[in-house]
Every structure is written in structure tokens, then in C-alpha cells.
Design an enzyme around this catalytic site. Structure first.
Site, PDB file in Angstrom:
ATOM      1  CB  THR A   1      -0.784   0.112   1.298  1.00 12.06           C
ATOM      2  OG1 THR A   1      -1.865  -1.063   1.238  1.00 12.06           O
ATOM      3  CG2 THR A   1      -1.738   1.172   1.232  1.00 12.06           C
TER       4      THR A   1
ATOM      5  CD  GLN B   1      -3.039  -7.096  -2.876  1.00  5.43           C
ATOM      6  OE1 GLN B   1      -3.093  -5.943  -2.340  1.00  5.43           O
ATOM      7  NE2 GLN B   1      -2.411  -8.013  -2.467  1.00  5.43           N
TER       8      GLN B   1
ATOM      9  CG  HIS C   1      -2.678  -9.036   4.973  1.00  3.61           C
ATOM     10  ND1 HIS C   1      -1.767  -7.948   4.052  1.00  3.61           N
ATOM     11  CD2 HIS C   1      -1.866 -10.106   5.091  1.00  3.61           C
ATOM     12  CE1 HIS C   1      -0.752  -8.956   3.817  1.00  3.61           C
ATOM     13  NE2 HIS C   1      -0.710 -10.159   4.288  1.00  3.61           N
TER      14      HIS C   1
ATOM     15  CE1 TYR D   1      -6.917  -3.856   4.872  1.00  2.00           C
ATOM     16  CE2 TYR D   1      -5.350  -5.260   4.083  1.00  2.00           C
ATOM     17  CZ  TYR D   1      -5.786  -4.083   4.787  1.00  2.00           C
ATOM     18  OH  TYR D   1      -4.475  -3.327   5.259  1.00  2.00           O
TER      19      TYR D   1
END
Length: 374
Positions: free
Chosen positions: A33, A108, A176, A178
Site C-alpha cells: 500500500t 491486486q 490481512h 480485509y
């Protein structure tokens, strides 16, 4: 006194071919990110950032997380979109720049679910399976059946756009903590309908539906990668699969739905996934996933660095560490590809230096790199 022998890294630079995807080597740029787009639109600086890695021996680049067409699919205003004419035009410039340097790349595809990333709030309520960030931590709204169906279609549309733009693969972010991962996790999926359940295979139905929709949208030959993790940013100690049998019940339906490659995220790639099991030589998450499913896997986690990536966000630097353990595991074919994050973030020529054997030219990770597009 004889100097220590420098281990050969040749195995990291063998070509890789699987289902129409051909890579010049085994090194993958991990998705990281960056939150550095203007209104969600990738610009020339984003394209140059990826193209630099492509020009310096990275075999496959996976983009930062880029979100699907849902009202609250991102938790930071700098995260890029992967929908809409302007954003897709920006991503078209990115893939053209990467291909011009001889690189391969995939976006992604992401939805951040109900997670937080600071004080910023989207205009629409955040959504998740059961309106939870983590166990006992309420936020936003629980997705309706209609919300779920629209989200599934949005993942498929994003993957279809990736193929149409000329990307080489697409990766679905299912790790993770999400959105997809919030469906997997019993701590955040308390639903009593088709999308919930007491077992991991029941809670995997959302991910299976996403993969099937993506496969239908891109056809049989476009490679699909799925990123998974046991740990969650909400709780590093979580294990979705407590043992190999449960991991099989989790992963095999995803592969059967259409996943080609599993990207198995862990904080330190050298740590065994099930250390209590004898006779397996300490296989890591990617090693077990490959053993169980038979499909190629990508490993990741603090490659070439002393500290792990979560600490970097707290300002922790890392020193260079040898690649001997990685080379040993790659030579044993425990996993097929290795994703490198922070080392490539701060040094776009990292892979090229490793290929030349110029280990003395490698530098550690400085968290200041997080604020720059080097």
C-alpha cells in the site's frame, strides 16, 4: 583464515512458466500500500515507480491494493481505484510502462472491508460480513444479500478490466483482515445465512463465489492469484487453519473454483506453519499450501531483512540479512516464487544486485521510504 563462501542465488533467477504465465525469474514485487494517488487515479509517477522495478530484474510486479467499485471499498483517500474511465486509463499507462521495460505485472484487486487506516472516513458506511472490524469491535454495516452479490460482480469486473488493459495476471486480496478475509474469519463472520457458518469451508463461500465470478469474466487462460494469510492485522496470532486437514478444507475449494497460484502471506517466510508436526522439515505456509493443493505458491515475509514489515509502520529500520535460507528452500522447491516487499521498496535495483552477486551493495530498509515513490 578462509572467507565465508557466498551462496549462489542462481535458483532465484530460473524462469517460471505456468498456465500461460511465463516469468524470467522467481522474484515477485510484493503488493505494498502506497496511498499516493490523486483522487484514486494513478499518475505518471506511479507508472515510473513500477517501471523502475521492471527494468531492474523483477520477474513479476504485483501492484499496491487497488479497489473495486463499491461505495466504501477503501479506507484511505490515496488508495487507487480499479474502476472508472480515469483510473483505468491511469492503470493502462502503468502497464504500458512496465511492458516497455520487459516486465510482467498484475493488479491486486481489493476491498478493505470495515478496517481502519487512520481518521479518514468514506462517505458511505463501511461494510463487512457482520459489521465488525474484529471480535467485539463493531463498525459500519453488515452486508445484505444484494450488497454481497454486487461486490462479487465488482471483483469480476475489475479482473476483466485487468485482462482488457493487457495485464499479465490479476491478484485477489483475500488476506490481512480485509473484506474477503473477514468472511473467512470466525471472529468477524457471525452470519447465519449461506455466507457464514461454523466451519472454514462454509465461511469460504464468499471467496469461492468471487473466484468463480472472476474466472467466468476472464476466461480459462488468464492467471488468477489469490493472496491469503493466517494472521490478521487485527490479531497476529489468528490461524484460520489449525492443522493441515483444516487447511485442505480451506484451500482446495478455492483452487477448484479457479485459483491458479496461491500467494501465502506470513510475517517471516522461514517460520514453519505447523511446527508441532514432525517429519515435514518445517514447511512454511506456502510450502504447506503447495503440498496440499498441488498448485504453485508464492512465499513472502521479511526477505533479506532483519525486521518484519509491520514494525516498519512504527518507524523500525531493518538490516540486510543473508539469503541462504531462501535459496535452500527454493532449491528444495518448497514454494515456486518469492515476493519481496520492503527491500524493493527502498531499492528498486535490489533484484539486479542479487543477480550480480553484489550483496555488499544491498542496503537495509529505512522507513522513510514509506513516504516516497522511489
Amino acid at each position: 583464515m578462509t572467507a565465508a563462501k557466498t551462496i549462489s542465488t542462481e535458483t532465484l533467477f530460473r524462469p517460471f512458466t505456468y498456465k500461460g504465465l511465463t516469468l524470467k525469474n522467481r522474484i515477485v514485487m510484493a503488493p505494498m500500500t502506497r496511498s499516493m494517488t490523486d483522487a484514486g487515479i494513478p499518475g505518471p509517477e506511479n507508472a515510473a515507480y513500477y517501471a523502475r522495478r521492471a527494468s531492474h530484474e523483477v520477474g513479476l510486479i504485483l501492484s499496491e491494493g487497488t479497489v473495486i467499485d463499491r461505495p466504501a471499498s477503501r479506507n484511505d483517500p490515496g488508495i487507487p481505484f480499479f474502476h472508472g474511465p480515469e483510473a483505468l486509463s491511469g492503470w493502462n499507462r502503468v502497464i504500458e510502462a512496465v511492458h516497455a521495460e520487459g516486465g510482467k505485472m498484475g493488479p491486486q484487486i481489493w476491498h478493505t472491508g470495515s478496517t481502519r487506516a487512520g481518521k479518514w472516513e468514506p462517505e458511505a458506511p463501511v461494510e463487512s460480513p457482520s459489521a465488525l472490524v474484529g471480535p467485539g469491535d463493531p463498525r459500519g454495516v453488515a452486508m445484505s444479500e444484494a450488497d454481497i452479490e454486487i461486490a462479487i460482480a465488482a471483483y469480476a469486473e475489475a479482473a476483466k478490466a485487468a485482462k482488457e488493459l493487457g495485464f499479465d495476471v490479476a491478484e485477489l486480496h483475500g488476506a490481512h483482515g480485509y473484506l474477503i478475509d473477514q468472511f473467512f474469519w470466525a471472529g468477524t463472520n457471525l452470519r447465519e445465512d449461506h455466507w457464514g457458518g461454523a466451519t472454514i469451508e462454509e465461511r469460504s463461500r464468499f471467496a469461492v463465489a468471487v473466484v468463480k465470478a472472476v474466472r467466468a469474466a476472464v476466461g480459462p487462460d488468464f492467471p488468477i492469484i489469490l493472496r491469503l494469510s493466517q494472521w490478521k492485522q487485527q490479531d497476529y496470532g489468528v490461524k484460520l487453519a489449525a492443522d493441515p486437514a483444516e487447511m485442505e478444507r480451506w484451500l482446495v475449494p478455492l483452487v477448484e473454483a479457479g485459483v491458479d497460484i496461491l500467494h501465502c502471506s506470513q510475517r517471516r517466510f522461514w517460520e514453519p506453519e505447523f511446527p508441532e508436526i514432525d517429519g515435514e522439515e518445517g514447511l512454511n505456509f506456502a510450502g504447506w499450501a503447495k503440498k496440499i493443493t498441488g498448485v504453485p505458491t508464492i512465499s513472502v515475509g521479511s526477505v533479506g531483512l532483519s525486521g518484519e514489515f509491520l514494525a516498519a509502520f512504527g518507524g523500525e529500520s531493518s538490516k540486510v540479512t543473508p539469503l541462504d535460507n531462501l535459496v535452500k528452500r527454493m532449491e528444495a522447491e518448497e514454494f515456486d516464487l518469492i515476493a519481496v516487499g520492503r527491500a524493493l521498496l527502498s531499492d528498486y535495483a535490489w533484484a539486479e544486485k542479487v543477480k550480480r552477486g553484489a550483496m555488499d551493495e544491498l542496503s537495509g530498509f529505512n522507513p522513510a521510504a514509506l513516504a516516497q515513490l522511489l
